[in-house]
Design an enzyme around this catalytic site. Structure first.
Site, PDB file in Angstrom:
ATOM      1  NE  ARG A  17      -3.802 -28.804  75.864  1.00  0.00           N
ATOM      2  CZ  ARG A  17      -2.592 -28.802  76.406  1.00  0.00           C
ATOM      3  NH1 ARG A  17      -2.641 -28.987  77.797  1.00  0.00           N
ATOM      4  NH2 ARG A  17      -1.629 -28.937  75.901  1.00  0.00           N
ATOM      5  N   GLY A 101       6.792 -22.348  71.882  1.00  0.00           N
ATOM      6  CA  GLY A 101       6.193 -21.155  71.352  1.00  0.00           C
ATOM      7  C   GLY A 101       5.310 -20.527  72.122  1.00  0.00           C
ATOM      8  N   GLY A 139       4.111 -30.409  83.263  1.00  0.00           N
ATOM      9  CA  GLY A 139       4.771 -31.643  83.790  1.00  0.00           C
ATOM     10  C   GLY A 139       5.589 -31.287  85.346  1.00  0.00           C
ATOM     11  NE  ARG A 440     -26.451  31.202  49.961  1.00  0.00           N
ATOM     12  CZ  ARG A 440     -25.553  31.658  50.693  1.00  0.00           C
ATOM     13  NH1 ARG A 440     -24.764  31.039  51.290  1.00  0.00           N
ATOM     14  NH2 ARG A 440     -25.798  32.863  50.909  1.00  0.00           N
TER      15      ARG A 440
HETATM   16  C1  UD1 Z   1       4.932 -29.110  77.846  1.00  0.00           C
HETATM   17  C2  UD1 Z   1       5.801 -30.171  78.511  1.00  0.00           C
HETATM   18  C3  UD1 Z   1       5.351 -30.215  80.008  1.00  0.00           C
HETATM   19  C4  UD1 Z   1       5.605 -28.553  80.589  1.00  0.00           C
HETATM   20  C5  UD1 Z   1       4.618 -27.652  79.562  1.00  0.00           C
HETATM   21  C6  UD1 Z   1       5.217 -26.220  79.931  1.00  0.00           C
HETATM   22  C7  UD1 Z   1       6.003 -32.152  77.119  1.00  0.00           C
HETATM   23  C8  UD1 Z   1       5.860 -33.361  76.821  1.00  0.00           C
HETATM   24  N1  UD1 Z   1       5.545 -31.340  78.034  1.00  0.00           N
HETATM   25  O1  UD1 Z   1       3.568 -29.502  77.946  1.00  0.00           O
HETATM   26  O2  UD1 Z   1       6.396 -30.873  80.940  1.00  0.00           O
HETATM   27  O3  UD1 Z   1       5.334 -28.320  81.869  1.00  0.00           O
HETATM   28  O4  UD1 Z   1       5.133 -27.649  78.254  1.00  0.00           O
HETATM   29  O5  UD1 Z   1       4.379 -25.262  79.334  1.00  0.00           O
HETATM   30  O6  UD1 Z   1       6.840 -31.600  76.468  1.00  0.00           O
HETATM   31  N2  UD1 Z   1       4.652 -28.883  69.886  1.00  0.00           N
HETATM   32  C9  UD1 Z   1       5.506 -29.159  68.582  1.00  0.00           C
HETATM   33  N3  UD1 Z   1       5.000 -30.171  68.058  1.00  0.00           N
HETATM   34  C10 UD1 Z   1       4.171 -31.236  68.691  1.00  0.00           C
HETATM   35  C11 UD1 Z   1       3.900 -31.034  70.043  1.00  0.00           C
HETATM   36  C12 UD1 Z   1       3.963 -29.745  70.466  1.00  0.00           C
HETATM   37  O7  UD1 Z   1       5.894 -28.196  67.812  1.00  0.00           O
HETATM   38  O8  UD1 Z   1       4.155 -32.378  68.099  1.00  0.00           O
HETATM   39  C13 UD1 Z   1       4.979 -27.522  70.330  1.00  0.00           C
HETATM   40  C14 UD1 Z   1       3.786 -26.620  70.840  1.00  0.00           C
HETATM   41  O9  UD1 Z   1       3.393 -25.866  69.501  1.00  0.00           O
HETATM   42  C15 UD1 Z   1       4.137 -25.961  71.772  1.00  0.00           C
HETATM   43  C16 UD1 Z   1       5.277 -26.640  72.635  1.00  0.00           C
HETATM   44  O10 UD1 Z   1       5.630 -27.689  71.897  1.00  0.00           O
HETATM   45  O11 UD1 Z   1       4.725 -24.658  71.479  1.00  0.00           O
HETATM   46  C17 UD1 Z   1       4.694 -27.494  73.762  1.00  0.00           C
HETATM   47  O12 UD1 Z   1       3.654 -28.178  73.466  1.00  0.00           O
HETATM   48  P1  UD1 Z   1       2.430 -28.135  74.388  1.00  0.00           P
HETATM   49  O13 UD1 Z   1       1.484 -29.333  73.666  1.00  0.00           O
HETATM   50  O14 UD1 Z   1       1.932 -27.007  74.745  1.00  0.00           O
HETATM   51  O15 UD1 Z   1       2.865 -28.910  75.676  1.00  0.00           O
HETATM   52  P2  UD1 Z   1       2.349 -28.986  77.085  1.00  0.00           P
HETATM   53  O16 UD1 Z   1       1.266 -29.863  77.172  1.00  0.00           O
HETATM   54  O17 UD1 Z   1       2.037 -27.713  77.500  1.00  0.00           O
END
Ligand code: UD1
Ligand code: CA
Length: 458
Positions: A17, A101, A139, A440
């Protein structure tokens, strides 16, 4: 520090995103990468930290050379990310604090409170939650009781009824480690994104009869996540606002906090005054009673007490003594060191040079690779010719020397103690102490020349 607590930071995700080729957690807010902020908070509660990396893993490793990593080769969701670290938790029966993170505003105090809530309540897992004015994208936490959660439902999977819930999952949790990995093994991918959701572990644990705590905090800013550039700008704004607030509390005058950009690691002493539209970046230390005027940018530098930085200065990787005056419009490039009470005026550029206490360069000069002693006067328009097209050469100007206006010092060269260089000189050879050097063309005066010329005019 909290006993029996390990930390797992999830930082492998793509920045889909963000529309970025860089890892999301390396994007910067408040002058530091998102992951730096999260780590700062994490380190204050436990030293046992594992970071899950994946998307541009090498860059994250490079950024955090001291850390312990687990690599998630394919980013299949937050649940999969946590599962990747399973081997690191074999034989560990304590609690694990999970942090995403991308929540740079989280405070150590809140992490401590969550851990305490978890232990005191005897929960299998505890979720940090908050009511968001605009919960879009987060979530939602479905509650069972005042203290307990039933499940977490992702925005994209939620019914219109669930979307009305304003209480969101911050993605910060404390889990009993063995229960976490048992539940994760049972998480599937039957959802809108086809991913393994960590959030599903909550519902699974509840179904097997475990108690899940939901710990709600008032200050929802602390758990703002960064998924888009707009959210990055929003957290950057909050980090800067918080920094200005903290500095003002400690006695710094900031005339217009809204236009003042101060990175989180900057230190500023009391009674320093900062005018509007100033940027102070990186590891910068500013003393007491310093004045910094508008449109100046100071990066990784040290500014001694009582110093005045006038408008429009750029100061990078430099050290200034006490009661120095700089600018307006001076450019101090890396490795510039100015002693106490030095004065550097308009349109002066200095690079990799030292000026001893009491020395002055007030107008239009370039000083590069120069070692300048105390009480030296560098006249307007002086240039150290430090580059011959192949190499840089040093210039030495010893204590008390006087460099006349519009002189070129062709390096390598030394101007001795108390020596004078006459205005307009091109100095190619060393000047001994207490001598005058004139280099100079001599002035010729042709009296009556104009009169004669007029007579010849046809
Ligand atoms: C996530 C939560 C959501 C919460 C929100 C808060 C899930 C499914 N959803 O959504 O309920 O409200 O955070 O900010 O957990 N990451 C990995 N590996 C992956 C996917 C993600 O390491 O395969 C890490 C990302 O780098 C990130 C964190 O997990 O730091 C959260 O992932 P992100 O995709 O930001 O989740 P949200 O859609 O924000
Ligand atoms: Ca997120």
């Amino acid at each position: 520090m909290i006993d029996n607590l390990r930390i797992l930071i999830l930082a492998a995700g793509k920045s889909t995103r963000m529309k970025s080729k860089y890892a999301k957690v390396l994007h910067r807010a408040g002058g530091a990468a998102l992951i730096d902020h999260v780590l700062r908070a994490a380190r204050s509660v436990s030293t046992d930290i594992t970071i899950v990396i994946g998307h541009s893993a090498d860059k994250v490793r490079e950024h955090l050379p001291e850390s312990r990593f687990v690599e998630q080769k394919e980013q299949l969701g937050t649940g999969h990310a946590a599962m990747t670290a399973h081997d690191n938790f074999k034989g560990y029966s304590g609690n694990v604090l999970i942090l995403p993170g991308d929540v740079p505003l989280i405070s150590p105090r809140t992490l401590e409170a969550l851990a305490k809530f978890h232990t005191d309540g005897g929960y299998t897992a505890s979720i940090l939650t908050t009511d968001m004015a605009n919960p879009h994208g987060y979530g939602r936490v479905v509650r069972k009781t005042e203290d307990e959660a039933e499940s977490i439902i992702e925005h994209r999977d939620a019914t219109p009824e669930v979307l009305k819930i304003r209480e969101i999952n911050s993605s910060i949790y404390v889990f009993d480690a063995p229960s976490l990995f048992e539940a994760l093994a049972r998480v599937g991918t039957d959802n809108a994104q086809g991913e393994f959701y960590l959030t599903d572990a909550i519902g699974i644990l509840v179904k097997s009869g475990k108690k899940i705590g939901a710990f709600k905090i008032e200050n929802s800013e602390e758990v703002l996540g960064v998924n888009t550039r707009q959210e990055l700008a929003a957290v950057d704004h909050l980090l800067r606002r918080n920094k200005c607030e903290a500095l003002m509390t400690n006695g710094v005058t900031i005339i217009d906090p809204a236009s003042t950009f101060i990175d989180v690691d900057v230190h500023i002493g009391p009674d320093t005054v900062i005018y509007p539209s100033v940027q102070i970046q990186g590891q910068t230390f500013i003393g007491e009673d310093v004045t910094i005027h508008s449109f100046s940018r100071i990066t990784n530098s040290k500014i001694g007490s009582g110093t005045v930085v006038l408008n429009g200065c750029v100061i990078t990787d430099s050290a200034l003594g006490e009661r120095v005056s700089i600018g307006p419009y001076a450019h101090l490039r890396p490795n510039t060191t100015l002693g106490d009470t030095v004065k550097v005026g308009n349109f002066v550029e200095i690079k990799k040079s030292t000026l001893g206490a009491g020395s002055k360069s007030m107008h239009l000069a370039y000083l590069g690779d120069a070692t300048i002693g105390k009480n030296v006067n560098v006249g307007a328009g002086t240039i150290t010719c430090n580059y011959d097209g192949f190499q840089k050469h040093p210039t030495f100007i010893d204590d008390g020397a006087f460099i006349g206006t519009d002189s070129q010092l062709i390096a390598p060269v030394r101007i001795g103690k108390d020596a004078y260089v006459a205005a307009g000189s091109s100095i190619t050879d060393d000047v001994p102490p207490e001598s005058l050097a004139i280099a100079r063309g001599r002035q010729a005066v042709k009296e009556g020349w104009v009169r004669e010329r007029k007579k010849k005019k046809p």
